[in-house]
Write a protein that holds these residues in place. Structure first.
Motif, mmCIF file in Angstrom:
data_model
loop_
_atom_site.group_PDB
_atom_site.id
_atom_site.type_symbol
_atom_site.label_atom_id
_atom_site.label_comp_id
_atom_site.label_asym_id
_atom_site.label_seq_id
_atom_site.Cartn_x
_atom_site.Cartn_y
_atom_site.Cartn_z
ATOM 1 N N ARG A 56 26.209 43.073 25.267
ATOM 2 C CA ARG A 56 26.295 44.468 25.656
ATOM 3 C C ARG A 56 27.674 44.859 26.185
ATOM 4 O O ARG A 56 28.249 45.868 25.805
ATOM 5 N N LYS A 57 28.161 44.033 27.053
ATOM 6 C CA LYS A 57 29.386 44.394 27.756
ATOM 7 C C LYS A 57 30.650 44.153 26.911
ATOM 8 O O LYS A 57 31.605 44.894 26.984
ATOM 9 N N TYR A 58 30.630 43.070 26.152
ATOM 10 C CA TYR A 58 31.829 42.721 25.360
ATOM 11 C C TYR A 58 31.467 42.519 23.898
ATOM 12 O O TYR A 58 31.411 41.393 23.409
ATOM 13 N N PRO A 59 31.235 43.611 23.169
ATOM 14 C CA PRO A 59 30.813 43.459 21.765
ATOM 15 C C PRO A 59 31.801 42.626 20.942
ATOM 16 O O PRO A 59 31.410 41.982 19.965
ATOM 17 N N ASP A 60 33.085 42.606 21.353
ATOM 18 C CA ASP A 60 34.025 41.822 20.551
ATOM 19 C C ASP A 60 34.145 40.367 20.997
ATOM 20 O O ASP A 60 34.790 39.568 20.314
ATOM 21 N N ALA A 61 33.543 40.012 22.133
ATOM 22 C CA ALA A 61 33.560 38.593 22.532
ATOM 23 C C ALA A 61 32.414 37.870 21.840
ATOM 24 O O ALA A 61 31.495 37.353 22.467
#
Ligand code: SF4
Ligand code: SF4
Lengths: 298, 178
Positions: free
Chosen positions: A29-34
């Motif tokens: 949720r918080k870091y879609p690219d991580a």
């Protein structure tokens, strides 16, 4: 020790698995690219739980000899272990399904992930209640224990996920600053919870007082102070705090931002912190089982 | 329906272990395993000291914690109030051992099953006394129906004001005279 190292490892792995699941859902949720963090968390979660269950089966000697008996585990609703068996079974199914979807690169049903999150929390709490409801062991029989186990589960879950993620791609760990902040908060809460628990139980009960003194100054004091407090808590707290402080500094200058983005500084600190947290998580459970002094009934 | 219980008079117990041996024979236990454990306790201040020998076995608790924690329902209470283990259902998870306040349970490492004193349920069904009771050399043990006020055991409890080991830990069916 009626319940020994194998059960400690099981409690540790169940918590770690639940924590990894929560970490991956948060990262999604918080870091879609991580992506790495998310994928690693989702993959290790069912694997670790599976290993934990295998250990449990090995420890249950009579069931090991006659595996069909494990069906009966679902029968007694007044037993915390039965309730936990349901939680873990459904959690395993959800976690395994989500891991599979991740591998197949398919979209994950949102509802199912929320169910997974609830089940992960239930699994982590369950490991605390399992021993927490035992009136015969006053050290365990406190309301703080399930909370401590959830906090520790989440903390080891973050550690496990970050450790494996760092192996896969060392850049990723510098992108998920809020996870690190979260981790630091959890570790500090753990110190607080452990000592509150000791203080309260040892002042109200003789057997608990014996358990606590075994840990603080007796037989297990070496492992407690060095293993749990120094390695498992102080070292990670110190490194994590330093890293966060550095990260803040880096983000203040354009050059620093670039360093952070390229991840060109080392991951040694991460490796040390996360391994230390994992060691601490296991030691915590081992010590609680080892220092279980039953009520003195004579 | 009878509700079985026992009185153990520690003033009469000489610590000869005869009950333990007969129990081991009745239950075909190896020497290193037993359902009856002996504890010693010194009370009082010199010169008025008392050394007490206390045989402890499963107390057949009402609302037994071993019964409620057992996930498989292998541990159960019979209609007569005897707590038993169904050896075909036990997975050997040892949750009951952890939950028992009296350390009354042992695991048989051949089968993995957890067992304990069964009040010799099969002998009692035939109208006989449990092995430990009929073997006791000093009649320190009395067994019978707690619900029948005229039974020997009920009368003994009243007459000698016998008490469970730890009434605060729950209702037990073994009463001690100390
Ligand atoms: S004494 Fe222990 S084994 Fe016996 S009924 Fe009570 S809890 Fe169960
Ligand atoms: S060891 Fe057997 S009797 Fe004891 S709780 Fe587990 S399944 Fe039940």
């Amino acid at each position: 020790m009626v319940w020994g190292t194998i059960i400690a490892a099981y409690l540790f792995l169940a918590g770690l698995s639940a924590g990894a699941f929560l970490t991956s859902s948060y990262a999604a949720r918080k870091y879609p690219d991580a992506k790495i963090v998310r994928i690693v968390g989702r993959l290790i979660s069912p694997i670790l739980m599976g290993i934990g269950l295998l250990l449990l089966i090995v420890d249950a000697e009579a069931g090991l000899k006659d595996p069909l008996r494990f069906i009966y585990l679902f029968t007694n609703f007044s037993s915390v272990m039965t309730i936990g068996t349901y939680f873990i079974s459904f959690f395993m199914m959800a976690a395994a399904y989500i891991a599979l979807m991740e591998l197949l690169k398919k979209d994950i049903n949102k509802m199912l992930e929320y169910v997974g999150i609830v089940l992960a929390v239930a699994t982590a709490i369950y490991t605390g209640f399992l021993i927490g409801v035992i009136g015969a062991v006053p050290l365990w029989n406190t309301a703080i224990l399930p909370i401590l186990f959830v906090v520790s589960a989440f903390s080891t879950g973050i550690a496990g996920t970050m450790l494996v993620s760092a192996f896969v791609d060392k850049k990723v760990i510098h992108h998920v600053i809020s996870i690190k902040k979260f981790h630091l908060t959890l570790l500090i809460s753990e110190v607080f919870l452990i000592f509150t628990m000791f203080l309260i139980t040892s002042s109200t009960n003789e057997s608990a007082a014996q358990s606590v003194s075994m840990l603080l100054s007796g037989e297990y004091s070496g492992l407690f102070w060095l293993g749990l407090v120094v390695v498992g808590l102080i070292v990670p707290i110190a490194i994590e705090a330093l890293e966060l402080w550095n990260a803040k500094k880096l983000h203040q200058t354009p050059a620093g931002l670039e360093v952070a983005a390229s991840g060109s500084h080392g991951i040694a600190a991460t490796m040390i912190t996360e391994s230390a947290v994992l060691a601490g998580g296991f030691i915590l459970r081992y010590l609680l089982l080892a220092a279980a002094v039953p009520v003195i009934f004579i | 329906m009878a509700r079985y219980g026992m009185v153990i008079d520690t003033r009469k117990c000489v610590g000869c272990y005869a009950c333990r041996v007969s129990c081991q024979m009745q239950n075909e236990l190896p020497v290193e395993e037993s359902y009856i454990k002996f504890y010693e306790k010194e009370t009082g201040v010199f010169p008025n000291v008392k050394n007490e020998i206390i045989p402890v076995q499963c107390q057949h608790c009402e609302d037994a914690p071993c019964v409620s924690v057992c996930p498989t329902k292998a541990t159960y209470t019979t209609k007569e109030g005897i707590v038993l283990v169904d050896a075909d259902k036990c997975i050997g998870c040892k949750y009951c051992m952890v939950a028992c306040h009296y350390g009354a349970r042992t695991q048989d490492h051949n089968t993995g099953v957890v067992e304990k004193c069964r009040f010799c349920a099969e002998l009692v069904a035939e109208g006989k006394q449990p092995a430990c009771v009929s073997t006791c050399i000093s009649n320190a043990r009395i067994f019978g129906d707690l619900d029948d006020p005229n039974s020997e055991v009920s009368k003994a409890i009243v007459k000698m004001n016998a008490q469970p080991l730890r009434p605060d830990l729950g209702k037990a069916k073994i009463y001690y005279v100390r």
